[in-house]
Structure formats: C-alpha cells, structure tokens
Design an enzyme around this catalytic site. Sequence first.
Site, PDB file in Angstrom:
ATOM      1  N   CYS A   1      44.479  38.935  45.208  1.00 38.81           N
ATOM      2  CA  CYS A   1      45.387  39.341  44.437  1.00 38.81           C
ATOM      3  C   CYS A   1      46.285  40.618  45.276  1.00 38.81           C
ATOM      4  O   CYS A   1      46.885  40.276  46.064  1.00 38.81           O
ATOM      5  CB  CYS A   1      44.738  39.923  43.209  1.00 38.81           C
ATOM      6  SG  CYS A   1      45.870  39.743  41.794  1.00 38.81           S
TER       7      CYS A   1
ATOM      8  N   LYS B   1      36.328  41.766  46.788  1.00 38.73           N
ATOM      9  CA  LYS B   1      37.539  42.371  46.664  1.00 38.73           C
ATOM     10  C   LYS B   1      37.433  43.879  46.974  1.00 38.73           C
ATOM     11  O   LYS B   1      36.531  44.658  46.316  1.00 38.73           O
ATOM     12  CB  LYS B   1      38.310  42.247  45.412  1.00 38.73           C
ATOM     13  CG  LYS B   1      39.669  42.949  45.336  1.00 38.73           C
ATOM     14  CD  LYS B   1      40.305  42.702  44.045  1.00 38.73           C
ATOM     15  CE  LYS B   1      41.734  43.118  44.009  1.00 38.73           C
ATOM     16  NZ  LYS B   1      42.441  42.970  42.511  1.00 38.73           N
TER      17      LYS B   1
ATOM     18  N   GLU C   1      41.662  33.164  41.905  1.00 40.35           N
ATOM     19  CA  GLU C   1      40.844  34.402  41.420  1.00 40.35           C
ATOM     20  C   GLU C   1      40.604  34.137  39.880  1.00 40.35           C
ATOM     21  O   GLU C   1      41.351  33.565  39.029  1.00 40.35           O
ATOM     22  CB  GLU C   1      41.647  35.581  41.579  1.00 40.35           C
ATOM     23  CG  GLU C   1      40.955  36.885  40.924  1.00 40.35           C
ATOM     24  CD  GLU C   1      41.911  37.788  40.915  1.00 40.35           C
ATOM     25  OE1 GLU C   1      41.461  39.147  41.017  1.00 40.35           O
ATOM     26  OE2 GLU C   1      43.109  37.785  40.889  1.00 40.35           O
TER      27      GLU C   1
END
Length: 593
Positions: free
Chosen positions: A449, A398, A336
């Site tokens: 994440c 995301k 990321e």
Amino acid sequence: MPSGPETAAVSSQDGDAATPRVIAQPSSGTPPRPGGTTAGAQEPPPARRPGRLRRLGAAARRLWPASLVAALAGVALALAFPPYDLWPLSVLAVAALSFLTRGRTGRQGAWLGFAFGFPFFLVLLKWLNTIGWDVVVGLSLLQALFLMVLGSGLALTSRLPLWPLWAACLWVAEELVRDRQPLGGFPWGRLAFANTQTPFTPLAALGGAPLVTFAVALCGALLAWAGWAGWRLVAEHRAAAGGRGERPAPRRALPAVGAASLAAAVGLSGYAVPVGTDAADTVRIAVVQGNVQQPGMDFLGRPMLILNNHVEATEQLAADVAAGRVEQPDLVIWPENASDLDPYKYPEARQAIDRAVAAVGVPILVGALVDHPTKEGYVENQGIVWDPVTGPGASYTKQHPVPFGEYVPFREQLSTFISRLERVPRDFYPGDRTGVLDVGPARLGDVICFEVAYDGIVRDTVNAGARALVIQTNNATYGRTGQPEQQLAMSSLRAVEHGRAVVTAAPSGLSAIVAPDGTVEQVTEEFTQDVLVGELPLRDARTVADRVGAAPEWALAGLGLLAWLAVPVRARGRTGRGRGEQGDGAADAGAAR
C-alpha cells in the site's frame, strides 16, 4: 541603462543581471512590483516589535493580491496530479511561487508559501473526506507548514546569484523533511509524483524521485527568472516611452531569453536518459481483483465476504484455464487484506485459501491480516506465499503502518476526546525486513500500500534482489475519489526509477500491470470483479538510482540549506562597505529577520 529625473532601473549588486531593482528618486515614488507591493521600499521600524503571528498577519494583509495568485497557483499544482494529470501545471505553479517570493522578506515569503500550500493540499487530499473533512483540513494545514518554511527560504535565497538553483534545492529539502516527519512522514504531493509519465520521468533512473522533483522545480524557477527579467525589460521600455530614461539596448533581453532557454533544456533533459527495459526472462502472472461489497470506511462488511470474492474469482480463473480460454499462469497475486480473517487462526479462512490455491494449481501471494504471534492486541499486515502443495510459507510484514489508519499514536491520550479512533481497534505491528519473496519461479519484491510512496522501502527491496515489484494495496476506503489514480502514478514512477515491472493488486481497483518503462499496460475498473493476466518481465540490472541511494537527495537538500544560511552571512559582510552597499546589506539583513 535608462536614467531619468524620476526613476532609474539598475542591475542588482549581487551580479544577477536578471534581478529588477527600481530605485526611487525624490521626485516620484517607485512603481509597484508584481504582487502589489513596492520594490525596494523599506518599512519604518515600529515602536516595539509585534509578535510573530501579528507580523505574519500584517504581511498577509499587505500581500493579499499576491496571496490570491499564490492560492490559485497552489490549486493549479493540485490539478497537475492524478486524476487530472495536467502535469505542465506543476512547472507553472513552481514558477508562480518563485516569481511571487522573489525579493520578499522572509516573513512575506513564509506567508505566500502558506497561501500556496494550504489550497494545494486541500484539493490534493480531498479523498480523505471519506473519513471526514476535518481530517482533510487538519492534514492540509499541517502539510502547508512545510511549504510556509519553503516560501521563506525561496524569498531569502532569491537575493543570491544563481537563485533558481537554490530554489530547486530547497524544494528537495522541503520534501526530504516532509517525507520523514512527523510520525514517519507523508510523501503525498511530491513534485515527482505529478510527473510520472512526462519528459522529466526518466531522470528517476539516475537520482530517484528527488532528482525528478529537482528538475521540475529548477525548470519552474528558471521560468520565474525569465518572467522577472522580462518584467524589468517592459518596465524600462515604459520608462523610456514616458521620457524618463533611455530605451534599453537589445542585449538587455538576453537574461530573459537565456533563462527561458535553460528552462527548456532542463525540461527536455530526461530524453537523454536511457531507460532499461530488456528482460532476462519472463513469468506469466494473474492478478485477482475480487471486489468489496461497498466503498468507504465500512468496506469489509461481514467476515469472509472479501475472502470469498477472491476465492470465487480465482476458481473462475482456474475454470477458464481448464477450458483453454486463458493460458495457465505461473503464479497468482491477491491484494492487501484479501483475507479479512487470520488464516492461521480461523480454519474457515485457511480452507477457503487452500481451495483457491488447489483450483488454480500455482502459488498465490495472499494479502492477510494476521495476529501478532507474541504481542497480544497487535496485528500484522502481511503478504503470504501460499503453495498448492506445502501451504503457507514465506511472508512479508508491512514495515511502515499508517498513523491513525493502521495504528494510533498516543492512543490513551487522544481516545478520550476523539471517538473516531475507536475505528482502529488494534495497532498494526511493523515488520523489520524487506519483502523479497520467491513466488513460484519469480523472485518478487512485496511492497504494501502506502509504502510505495517511500523511497527507501522500495529501493531496499530492489537492492535485496527483487526482479519485479508487487504493490499489494487496499484503496476501497477511497474508491472513486482519485486516490487510487494517485497511488498508481507512484507505481509508474517506481518502475522507471528501479527498472522493474510493477504489479498493483487492489481488492476494489485500481489493479494494474506496469512495464519497466512506466507504461501502464493493463488496468482494471474500480469496484468490479476482474482478473488481469499477462507476461511480467524479470530484470536483474540495477539503475544508477539504486546504486547511489539517497545521496543525491541529501546533497541537493544540503546545497539549498547552505544557500539559505549564506544569506545573513552575506548581509553582515556588506554592512562594513560603502554607503550604497550598506543600503543593500540593510535590506538583506531586514529580509533575514
């Protein structure tokens, strides 16, 4: 049963043979119960009802010995999580809270739940001190409110038969709500995440993380039941030794032995669950950890620094392949935010990525921050498949941005008195689909994440066809705080839950390759430039947990809440019975207030 002129210990009227209830005789007060209060004692009604906060404060003052034990149990639960990994403490901490709340009123249970929860989260979330200790304290207080409600539920349902079962169901219910509310929830601190490589872990393949939480909580509550029954037996022996009653028969030890045996059976039940590891085929991957210039909030440094680190490490990988030191990978994974500039907007960023892809000669899954194409002022957190021939292609955005980390709720109102929010200048815009991407020969599921902590996002990705999972993450803000270890443990649990190998890619570590059985096969050091190369098994079979989805979680949580609702109903049903039973009903009704 012993009977004497001063005290008499009797079994409860609700059929729970392990419930110690001590009835006071006129000639003597009742013996103190564990935690510093008197069992069976009823407080005289006050002249007027004080406020809720005052009543809670009064309960706290009366319960200070039990509160201290609850706080220590909360700290013990935090030590069950990484980086300490003392996972048996998760069972013992649940047992302690169940024991302390047994037979309490709802208000007393609520206070003990808070006394347990606040230090637990304070220790668990101390990695947030890189932002500020006020954030640690504030978030810990908010999360402790959920455990305060749990404590009340544990106290009230402890009056029911089979109370350890309802206690375990309430733990699932507490996590269900906390994982979703407020602002999308915060799943950190789930019992399952302290048991990612333990005898409980294989249960994730059947019912996901909620079933692991249920088993840990049930084991702990059963131990509390065993302890409670044992405490009553000791009290009866002491009464007999003092001439106040008959010595209890050996059969009186059966509840304690039975509860302990059940706890052991639950703890070992995971060994009966098969974990699938057979692979249809494999793919050779390289995970690039380029490193950052400095840990903490300002890890980004000057533009292009982090991107150049990853380009440099990838070019070194290509040189090692050319020299025969490393076998050619089929694909490369970057973490990321590996590109700290939008490669679609900034030519220098695009050229740098093109250079790295051309050097290694295989597709790279690039983590990048990309300006939203239509909504000005918004940014998207993406994983982009970058091909050596065709350039950037399919991408995943995301879905679950982190509040106050990637977007600011109520920005206009809060920014007037919280200047720190200026460090999040633009809000991240959420994606609307799963991250199943074809990266070279592999169909991978991209999860970015903190999304690894949310059951639904990972499960939907696997059910959409992902044959392995990739967790692109950036933990540079929280380096050397224990947070990367906590997140890696989640990856390990997800591997077992979904029967998929998991790759974690982080710019500063911890980057890792996790086998489908949850074993961490390779892992990097933090704040080093490194490359992991290995074979990644690709699997198509879905686990039971993938097929049943969230149904077990909702079912277990519903059972716990129904048991809680049954407490006042049961108390009202007793009020019309005989005089002795009216006393029991009054006690239950008082506890329900």
